[in-house]
Design a protein around this motif. Sequence first.
Motif, PDB file in Angstrom:
ATOM      1  N   PHE A  44     -36.947   1.139  91.267  1.00 19.03           N
ATOM      2  CA  PHE A  44     -38.365   1.046  90.955  1.00 19.03           C
ATOM      3  C   PHE A  44     -38.499   0.594  89.515  1.00 19.03           C
ATOM      4  CE2 PHE A  44     -38.212   4.039  94.410  1.00 19.03           C
ATOM      5  CZ  PHE A  44     -39.321   3.714  95.177  1.00 19.03           C
ATOM      6  N   GLU A  45     -39.528  -0.185  89.235  1.00 17.57           N
ATOM      7  CA  GLU A  45     -39.813  -0.612  87.869  1.00 17.57           C
ATOM      8  C   GLU A  45     -41.196  -0.106  87.498  1.00 17.57           C
ATOM      9  OE1 GLU A  45     -39.760  -4.563  85.061  1.00 17.57           O
ATOM     10  OE2 GLU A  45     -38.998  -4.669  87.092  1.00 17.57           O
ATOM     11  N   VAL A  46     -41.252   0.694  86.441  1.00 18.41           N
ATOM     12  CA  VAL A  46     -42.509   1.252  85.963  1.00 18.41           C
ATOM     13  C   VAL A  46     -43.010   0.358  84.840  1.00 18.41           C
ATOM     14  CG1 VAL A  46     -43.621   3.258  84.929  1.00 18.41           C
ATOM     15  CG2 VAL A  46     -41.759   3.579  86.564  1.00 18.41           C
ATOM     16  N   GLU A  47     -44.224  -0.190  85.021  1.00 17.10           N
ATOM     17  CA  GLU A  47     -44.814  -1.075  84.016  1.00 17.10           C
ATOM     18  C   GLU A  47     -45.907  -0.320  83.265  1.00 17.10           C
ATOM     19  OE1 GLU A  47     -46.220  -4.379  86.272  1.00 17.10           O
ATOM     20  OE2 GLU A  47     -44.211  -5.156  86.622  1.00 17.10           O
ATOM     21  N   ILE A  48     -45.833  -0.381  81.947  1.00 19.23           N
ATOM     22  CA  ILE A  48     -46.802   0.290  81.084  1.00 19.23           C
ATOM     23  C   ILE A  48     -47.457  -0.775  80.218  1.00 19.23           C
ATOM     24  CG2 ILE A  48     -47.125   2.016  79.277  1.00 19.23           C
ATOM     25  CD1 ILE A  48     -44.540   3.367  80.333  1.00 19.23           C
ATOM     26  N   THR A  49     -48.785  -0.812  80.218  1.00 18.54           N
ATOM     27  CA  THR A  49     -49.532  -1.781  79.428  1.00 18.54           C
ATOM     28  C   THR A  49     -50.191  -1.057  78.260  1.00 18.54           C
ATOM     29  OG1 THR A  49     -49.958  -3.085  81.407  1.00 18.54           O
ATOM     30  CG2 THR A  49     -51.316  -3.566  79.488  1.00 18.54           C
ATOM     31  N   MET A  50     -49.988  -1.588  77.053  1.00 24.05           N
ATOM     32  CA  MET A  50     -50.572  -1.014  75.844  1.00 24.05           C
ATOM     33  C   MET A  50     -52.003  -1.520  75.671  1.00 24.05           C
ATOM     34  SD  MET A  50     -48.047   0.665  74.829  1.00 24.05           S
ATOM     35  CE  MET A  50     -46.983   0.621  76.226  1.00 24.05           C
ATOM     36  N   VAL A  51     -52.766  -0.839  74.822  1.00 22.15           N
ATOM     37  CA  VAL A  51     -54.134  -1.254  74.518  1.00 22.15           C
ATOM     38  C   VAL A  51     -54.130  -2.645  73.883  1.00 22.15           C
ATOM     39  CG1 VAL A  51     -56.154  -0.695  73.112  1.00 22.15           C
ATOM     40  CG2 VAL A  51     -54.921   1.114  74.291  1.00 22.15           C
ATOM     41  N   SER A  52     -53.081  -2.969  73.121  1.00 26.09           N
ATOM     42  CA  SER A  52     -52.974  -4.270  72.460  1.00 26.09           C
ATOM     43  C   SER A  52     -52.643  -5.396  73.436  1.00 26.09           C
ATOM     44  CB  SER A  52     -51.896  -4.219  71.380  1.00 26.09           C
ATOM     45  OG  SER A  52     -50.624  -3.990  71.972  1.00 26.09           O
ATOM     46  N   GLY A  53     -52.298  -5.059  74.680  1.00 28.76           N
ATOM     47  CA  GLY A  53     -51.937  -6.060  75.683  1.00 28.76           C
ATOM     48  C   GLY A  53     -50.446  -6.188  75.901  1.00 28.76           C
ATOM     49  N   ALA A  54     -49.655  -5.579  75.035  1.00 26.20           N
ATOM     50  CA  ALA A  54     -48.196  -5.625  75.201  1.00 26.20           C
ATOM     51  C   ALA A  54     -47.789  -4.827  76.427  1.00 26.20           C
ATOM     52  CB  ALA A  54     -47.521  -5.070  73.951  1.00 26.20           C
ATOM     53  N   LYS A  55     -46.700  -5.262  77.056  1.00 27.63           N
ATOM     54  CA  LYS A  55     -46.193  -4.561  78.232  1.00 27.63           C
ATOM     55  C   LYS A  55     -44.759  -4.116  77.988  1.00 27.63           C
ATOM     56  CE  LYS A  55     -49.043  -6.768  81.686  1.00 27.63           C
ATOM     57  NZ  LYS A  55     -49.140  -7.282  83.027  1.00 27.63           N
ATOM     58  N   VAL A  56     -44.454  -2.899  78.401  1.00 31.56           N
ATOM     59  CA  VAL A  56     -43.102  -2.377  78.384  1.00 31.56           C
ATOM     60  C   VAL A  56     -42.791  -1.870  79.788  1.00 31.56           C
ATOM     61  CG1 VAL A  56     -43.107  -1.776  75.937  1.00 31.56           C
ATOM     62  CG2 VAL A  56     -43.808  -0.081  77.608  1.00 31.56           C
ATOM     63  N   SER A  57     -41.517  -1.854  80.121  1.00 33.86           N
ATOM     64  CA  SER A  57     -41.151  -1.394  81.462  1.00 33.86           C
ATOM     65  C   SER A  57     -39.817  -0.672  81.416  1.00 33.86           C
ATOM     66  CB  SER A  57     -41.083  -2.569  82.438  1.00 33.86           C
ATOM     67  OG  SER A  57     -40.047  -3.440  82.079  1.00 33.86           O
ATOM     68  N   CYS A  58     -39.587   0.124  82.445  1.00 37.30           N
ATOM     69  CA  CYS A  58     -38.304   0.791  82.596  1.00 37.30           C
ATOM     70  C   CYS A  58     -37.959   0.845  84.075  1.00 37.30           C
ATOM     71  CB  CYS A  58     -38.316   2.184  81.975  1.00 37.30           C
ATOM     72  SG  CYS A  58     -39.563   3.292  82.606  1.00 37.30           S
ATOM     73  N   ARG A  59     -36.662   0.737  84.361  1.00 41.62           N
ATOM     74  CA  ARG A  59     -36.173   0.776  85.745  1.00 41.62           C
ATOM     75  C   ARG A  59     -35.626   2.159  86.045  1.00 41.62           C
ATOM     76  NH1 ARG A  59     -32.003  -3.496  87.010  1.00 41.62           N
ATOM     77  NH2 ARG A  59     -32.459  -2.778  89.104  1.00 41.62           N
ATOM     78  N   THR A  60     -35.797   2.578  87.286  1.00 35.83           N
ATOM     79  CA  THR A  60     -35.345   3.908  87.667  1.00 35.83           C
ATOM     80  C   THR A  60     -35.108   3.982  89.162  1.00 35.83           C
ATOM     81  OG1 THR A  60     -35.869   6.265  87.525  1.00 35.83           O
ATOM     82  CG2 THR A  60     -37.691   4.781  87.976  1.00 35.83           C
ATOM     83  N   ARG A  61     -34.463   5.031  89.571  1.00 39.63           N
ATOM     84  CA  ARG A  61     -34.312   5.373  90.983  1.00 39.63           C
ATOM     85  C   ARG A  61     -34.858   6.774  91.183  1.00 39.63           C
ATOM     86  NH1 ARG A  61     -28.461   3.062  93.008  1.00 39.63           N
ATOM     87  NH2 ARG A  61     -29.263   1.019  93.512  1.00 39.63           N
ATOM     88  N   ARG A  62     -35.399   7.019  92.331  1.00 38.04           N
ATOM     89  CA  ARG A  62     -35.978   8.327  92.619  1.00 38.04           C
ATOM     90  C   ARG A  62     -34.870   9.386  92.695  1.00 38.04           C
ATOM     91  NH1 ARG A  62     -40.837   9.199  94.164  1.00 38.04           N
ATOM     92  NH2 ARG A  62     -41.171   7.079  94.934  1.00 38.04           N
ATOM     93  N   GLY A  63     -35.023  10.443  91.866  1.00 34.96           N
ATOM     94  CA  GLY A  63     -34.091  11.553  91.908  1.00 34.96           C
ATOM     95  C   GLY A  63     -32.756  11.336  91.225  1.00 34.96           C
ATOM     96  N   TRP A  64     -32.559  10.193  90.572  1.00 34.28           N
ATOM     97  CA  TRP A  64     -31.276   9.938  89.911  1.00 34.28           C
ATOM     98  C   TRP A  64     -31.253  10.575  88.541  1.00 34.28           C
ATOM     99  CZ3 TRP A  64     -27.355   5.742  90.583  1.00 34.28           C
ATOM    100  CH2 TRP A  64     -27.150   5.476  91.932  1.00 34.28           C
TER     101      TRP A  64
END
Length: 141
Positions: free
Chosen positions: A50-70
């Motif tokens: 899964f890739e979690v995408e986070i958008t900042m107020v400034s418009g920048a985007k950061v993301s992190c990859r993960t697996r459920r329960g890992w």
Amino acid sequence: MDKNARYFASVTLAVIAVVLIAYTWVPARSSLRSEDGQVTNIVSRPNTWFEVEITMVSGAKVSCRTRRGWPLFGPQRCPLEKLEPLLGRPIVVTHDGSHPYEVKSAGLSIMDFSAHRWSQLIGFTLGILLLAAAYWVQRRK
């Protein structure tokens, strides 16, 4: 064990140590930015990622990859179970421009920077032990 086998084993251990130390390395806290943002999307990727995408107020985007329960080890640690309920809610993210290192929501710590430091300390310690083993294998007669 002959000389070439000892050399190969010691080089292999040293390379593993260097990769482990480099993989768990995190930037200094002073070089990170703290901004308001929100979890905008959780994308399902092939092979249960899964890739979690986070958008900042400034418009920048950061993301992190993960697996459920890992287990959360390595620079991409991202607690999917804690971030799913925050979809669309305001959060405060400390990031380097591409990866989040600390996430807080309503005063609760979702991801903590100290967990990254502990992971780095464990990786560094194991790397030093592997380098010592590489030296011992090379010097062994």
